[in-house]
Motif scaffolding. Structure first.
Motif, PDB file in Angstrom:
ATOM      1  N   MET A   1       0.799  -1.134  -0.022  1.00 20.78           N
ATOM      2  CA  MET A   1       0.018  -0.153   0.036  1.00 20.78           C
ATOM      3  C   MET A   1       0.965   1.177  -0.179  1.00 20.78           C
ATOM      4  N   PRO A   2       0.437   2.187  -0.977  1.00 14.31           N
ATOM      5  CA  PRO A   2       1.375   3.273  -1.002  1.00 14.31           C
ATOM      6  C   PRO A   2       1.476   4.430   0.320  1.00 14.31           C
ATOM      7  N   ASP A   3       2.328   4.988   0.758  1.00 12.19           N
ATOM      8  CA  ASP A   3       2.362   6.159   1.776  1.00 12.19           C
ATOM      9  C   ASP A   3       1.500   7.246   1.507  1.00 12.19           C
ATOM     10  N   VAL A   4       0.572   7.678   2.313  1.00 11.32           N
ATOM     11  CA  VAL A   4       0.001   8.750   2.125  1.00 11.32           C
ATOM     12  C   VAL A   4       0.546  10.056   2.669  1.00 11.32           C
ATOM     13  N   LEU A   5       0.811  10.879   1.682  1.00  9.19           N
ATOM     14  CA  LEU A   5       1.372  12.405   1.797  1.00  9.19           C
ATOM     15  C   LEU A   5       0.112  13.268   2.268  1.00  9.19           C
ATOM     16  N   PHE A   6      -0.650  13.264   1.668  1.00  7.07           N
ATOM     17  CA  PHE A   6      -1.823  14.020   2.100  1.00  7.07           C
ATOM     18  C   PHE A   6      -3.269  13.495   1.826  1.00  7.07           C
ATOM     19  N   SER A   7      -4.213  13.694   2.670  1.00 11.20           N
ATOM     20  CA  SER A   7      -5.652  13.174   2.502  1.00 11.20           C
ATOM     21  C   SER A   7      -6.574  14.418   3.036  1.00 11.20           C
ATOM     22  N   ASP A   8      -7.555  14.563   2.196  1.00  8.80           N
ATOM     23  CA  ASP A   8      -8.622  15.558   2.538  1.00  8.80           C
ATOM     24  C   ASP A   8     -10.086  15.044   2.466  1.00  8.80           C
ATOM     25  N   ALA A   9     -10.516  14.472   3.472  1.00  2.00           N
ATOM     26  CA  ALA A   9     -11.630  13.726   3.321  1.00  2.00           C
ATOM     27  C   ALA A   9     -13.140  14.746   2.790  1.00  2.00           C
ATOM     28  N   GLU A  10     -12.876  15.810   2.804  1.00  2.00           N
ATOM     29  CA  GLU A  10     -14.063  16.792   2.416  1.00  2.00           C
ATOM     30  C   GLU A  10     -14.045  16.696   0.708  1.00  2.00           C
ATOM     31  N   SER A  11     -12.940  16.742   0.245  1.00  2.00           N
ATOM     32  CA  SER A  11     -12.772  16.836  -1.299  1.00  2.00           C
ATOM     33  C   SER A  11     -12.410  15.616  -1.951  1.00  2.00           C
ATOM     34  N   SER A  12     -12.254  14.489  -1.084  1.00  2.00           N
ATOM     35  CA  SER A  12     -11.785  13.305  -1.269  1.00  2.00           C
ATOM     36  C   SER A  12     -10.567  12.925  -2.198  1.00  2.00           C
ATOM     37  N   VAL A  13      -9.724  14.088  -2.036  1.00  3.80           N
ATOM     38  CA  VAL A  13      -8.476  13.892  -2.410  1.00  3.80           C
ATOM     39  C   VAL A  13      -7.318  13.235  -1.899  1.00  3.80           C
ATOM     40  N   VAL A  14      -6.589  12.565  -2.235  1.00  2.00           N
ATOM     41  CA  VAL A  14      -5.477  11.936  -1.663  1.00  2.00           C
ATOM     42  C   VAL A  14      -4.061  11.963  -2.279  1.00  2.00           C
ATOM     43  N   VAL A  15      -3.019  12.284  -1.756  1.00  2.00           N
ATOM     44  CA  VAL A  15      -1.787  12.129  -2.598  1.00  2.00           C
ATOM     45  C   VAL A  15      -0.936  11.189  -1.952  1.00  2.00           C
ATOM     46  N   SER A  16      -0.392  10.229  -2.703  1.00  6.85           N
ATOM     47  CA  SER A  16       0.478   9.036  -1.948  1.00  6.85           C
ATOM     48  C   SER A  16       1.621   8.751  -2.827  1.00  6.85           C
ATOM     49  N   ASN A  17       2.378   8.196  -2.323  1.00  7.67           N
ATOM     50  CA  ASN A  17       4.018   7.880  -2.726  1.00  7.67           C
ATOM     51  C   ASN A  17       3.835   6.494  -3.371  1.00  7.67           C
ATOM     52  N   ASN A  18       3.858   6.220  -4.572  1.00  9.10           N
ATOM     53  CA  ASN A  18       3.838   4.810  -5.096  1.00  9.10           C
ATOM     54  C   ASN A  18       5.191   4.475  -5.436  1.00  9.10           C
ATOM     55  N   GLU A  19       5.908   3.862  -4.474  1.00 10.40           N
ATOM     56  CA  GLU A  19       7.235   3.708  -4.605  1.00 10.40           C
ATOM     57  C   GLU A  19       7.691   2.592  -5.665  1.00 10.40           C
ATOM     58  N   LYS A  20       6.776   1.618  -5.661  1.00 13.70           N
ATOM     59  CA  LYS A  20       7.118   0.690  -6.692  1.00 13.70           C
ATOM     60  C   LYS A  20       7.153   1.350  -8.309  1.00 13.70           C
ATOM     61  N   GLU A  21       6.155   2.246  -8.364  1.00 11.56           N
ATOM     62  CA  GLU A  21       6.198   2.848  -9.691  1.00 11.56           C
ATOM     63  C   GLU A  21       6.856   4.153  -9.819  1.00 11.56           C
ATOM     64  N   HIS A  22       7.473   4.429  -8.830  1.00 10.96           N
ATOM     65  CA  HIS A  22       8.500   5.751  -8.683  1.00 10.96           C
ATOM     66  C   HIS A  22       7.688   7.042  -9.072  1.00 10.96           C
ATOM     67  N   ARG A  23       6.557   7.112  -8.557  1.00 16.01           N
ATOM     68  CA  ARG A  23       5.646   8.360  -8.633  1.00 16.01           C
ATOM     69  C   ARG A  23       4.951   8.607  -7.463  1.00 16.01           C
ATOM     70  N   TYR A  24       4.778   9.816  -7.260  1.00 19.31           N
ATOM     71  CA  TYR A  24       3.665  10.377  -6.472  1.00 19.31           C
ATOM     72  C   TYR A  24       2.534  10.577  -7.173  1.00 19.31           C
ATOM     73  N   GLU A  25       1.167  10.132  -6.587  1.00 21.14           N
ATOM     74  CA  GLU A  25       0.114  10.147  -7.282  1.00 21.14           C
ATOM     75  C   GLU A  25      -0.943  10.929  -6.612  1.00 21.14           C
ATOM     76  N   ILE A  26      -1.882  11.540  -7.342  1.00 20.21           N
ATOM     77  CA  ILE A  26      -3.049  12.443  -6.599  1.00 20.21           C
ATOM     78  C   ILE A  26      -4.272  11.551  -7.225  1.00 20.21           C
ATOM     79  N   SER A  27      -5.323  11.304  -6.427  1.00 23.93           N
ATOM     80  CA  SER A  27      -6.357  10.632  -6.490  1.00 23.93           C
ATOM     81  C   SER A  27      -7.622  11.466  -6.048  1.00 23.93           C
ATOM     82  N   VAL A  28      -8.738  11.410  -6.795  1.00 27.31           N
ATOM     83  CA  VAL A  28     -10.001  12.084  -6.493  1.00 27.31           C
ATOM     84  C   VAL A  28     -11.012  11.017  -6.310  1.00 27.31           C
TER      85      VAL A  28
END
Length: 115
Positions: A1-28
């Motif tokens: 499971m990627p490390d969560v860098l930021f999470s905002d429940a109100e907007s459903s935005v999450v930023v995580s570190n996907n180390e396997k893919e070597h990228r920081y990801e943002i999801s909505v």
């Protein structure tokens, strides 16, 4: 499971570190909205590119992704080499992040004082 860098429940935005893919990801609402590719060189992160997918553009998500990533790297004592023009623009508008840029390996970053 990627490390969560930021999470905002109100907007459903999450930023995580996907180390396997070597990228920081943002999801909505659980859907990947974009990412920032990186390489690891010791304690330095080489930021390669930032992408926000078409369906999610115009919502300020690149700023959330970049700010969350830079805050995470600062907390963990990392420096950056930047090759992403979007990150470059963000740092120019938010000079409190200039100290994260590795002096010897800055990437394409040009200090505003040298312009």
């Amino acid at each position: 499971m990627p490390d969560v860098l930021f999470s905002d429940a109100e907007s459903s935005v999450v930023v995580s570190n996907n180390e396997k893919e070597h990228r920081y990801e943002i999801s909505v609402a659980g859907e990947t909205a974009g990412h920032m590719g990186y390489r690891v060189i010791g304690n330095r992160r080489v930021l390669m590119h930032t992408v926000i997918y078409d369906a999610f553009r115009g919502q300020g998500l690149s700023n959330v992704l970049i700010k969350s990533t830079l805050d995470f790297l600062r907390i963990h004592g990392n420096t950056i080499s930047n090759y992403c023009p979007v990150v470059d623009g963000f740092i120019r508008k938010n000079p409190e992040y200039v100290s994260l840029v590795d002096v010897k390996h800055s990437g394409t970053w040009v200090s505003p004082s040298s312009i």
